[in-house]
Design a protein around this motif. Structure first.
Motif, PDB file in Angstrom:
ATOM      1  N   SER A 107     -48.059  24.945  43.290  1.00 14.54           N
ATOM      2  CA  SER A 107     -48.470  23.554  43.097  1.00 14.54           C
ATOM      3  C   SER A 107     -48.274  22.773  44.392  1.00 14.54           C
ATOM      4  O   SER A 107     -47.602  23.231  45.319  1.00 14.54           O
ATOM      5  CB  SER A 107     -47.672  22.898  41.970  1.00 14.54           C
ATOM      6  N   PRO A 129     -49.271  22.899  34.992  1.00  9.14           N
ATOM      7  CA  PRO A 129     -48.006  22.897  35.733  1.00  9.14           C
ATOM      8  C   PRO A 129     -47.052  24.023  35.362  1.00  9.14           C
ATOM      9  O   PRO A 129     -46.040  24.227  36.038  1.00  9.14           O
ATOM     10  CB  PRO A 129     -47.392  21.541  35.378  1.00  9.14           C
ATOM     11  N   ILE A 168     -52.260  14.498  37.027  1.00  8.13           N
ATOM     12  CA  ILE A 168     -52.276  15.937  37.298  1.00  8.13           C
ATOM     13  C   ILE A 168     -53.723  16.342  37.509  1.00  8.13           C
ATOM     14  O   ILE A 168     -54.594  16.056  36.673  1.00  8.13           O
ATOM     15  CB  ILE A 168     -51.671  16.726  36.128  1.00  8.13           C
ATOM     16  N   VAL A 186     -54.716  13.800  32.963  1.00  9.10           N
ATOM     17  CA  VAL A 186     -54.996  15.149  33.447  1.00  9.10           C
ATOM     18  C   VAL A 186     -56.484  15.250  33.717  1.00  9.10           C
ATOM     19  O   VAL A 186     -57.306  14.993  32.831  1.00  9.10           O
ATOM     20  CB  VAL A 186     -54.564  16.219  32.431  1.00  9.10           C
TER      21      VAL A 186
END
Length: 257
Positions: A107, A129, A168, A186
């Motif tokens: 990440s 994640p 994200i 997201v």
């Protein structure tokens, strides 16, 4: 050439799912050269499926930017003859390429300039994640009924794990989408090399901190995908017919069950 964004703004260009499609990558980089941005991140699935894995990886390495691994990159690193396409790809990139894939991160975290508040973090991953291969579907791909069921709230929360960024960003599903898990946004950014939204144009995203929040702009770039299909046919790679069909139709839905 990288250009600096305006004062107080900070823009991150994010590319994902290149899949050995050098022509699509070059087209995106040419388009990106016309944009203002501060940082470039490549979010995994770099080499497998396309006809030019070595050349694609060489191009990525010359960029010298933060690069993540995706599930197909892991498959190439772990390749054996039972996975014919991963094995063929590993042979193309050689031991040096495999060694590079082994160094990639899971990440990339980015904080806005002059703002260290944890809730304003931008987290970039390949898929989720917590899992590089899981499918997190908040806005389903309407092109296929198998993709029509969103991930349950409980499962989505598990896939996010203990991370708490405001935004994200991920690839993996090969189409652009947006949704929320609790108060966390997201967003999936689509694919450079293998879009699955019936539009064969390469996709990437620009994510800009405007001083108070992150804003995502999706971009599409035309390129000669028929030449890539021809290259697939002459590459000697396994599953060439299937890959060519997916390139031409820009459609596929993974088994989500």
């Amino acid at each position: 050439m990288l250009q600096h964004a305006q004062s107080q703004k900070f823009t991150v260009a994010v590319l994902a799912d290149i899949h050995g499609n050098l022509a699509a990558l070059r087209a995106v980089l040419a388009d990106l050269a016309t944009q203002s941005y501060d940082q470039l991140v490549i979010a995994g699935d770099l080499v497998m499926n396309g006809p030019h894995p070595k050349e694609t990886l060489d191009c990525i390495r010359t960029l010298q930017v933060p690069t993540l691994f995706g599930e197909t990159d892991r498959a190439v690193v772990e390749a054996n003859r039972e996975n014919a396409l991963a094995y063929w790809t590993a042979e193309q990139i050689g031991t040096t390429g495999i060694a590079y894939l082994e160094t990639l991160s899971f990440s990339q975290s980015i904080m806005p300039p002059q703002d260290a508040s944890p809730e304003n973090e931008l987290l970039i991953v390949h898929a989720t994640p917590t899992n590089v291969a899981a499918f997190l579907v908040l806005e389903p791909n309407s092109l296929d009924t198998r993709c029509a069921t969103p991930t349950s709230e409980a499962e989505a929360s598990d896939l996010l794990g203990e991370t708490h960024p405001r935004l994200i960003l991920h690839g993996h599903v090969h189409y652009a989408s947006s949704g929320y898990v609790g108060n966390q946004q997201v967003v999936s950014i689509g694919a450079v090399g293998f879009p699955f939204d019936a539009n064969p144009q390469a996709a990437y995203a620009l994510v800009t901190w405007n001083g108070s929040r992150w804003e995502v702009i999706h971009r599409r770039v035309s390129y000669d995908y028929e030449s890539v299909i021809a290259a697939v046919a002459h590459s000697g790679q396994p599953r060439a017919d299937t890959i060519a069909h997916r390139l031409r139709t820009a459609r596929w839905c993974p088994p989500l069950s």
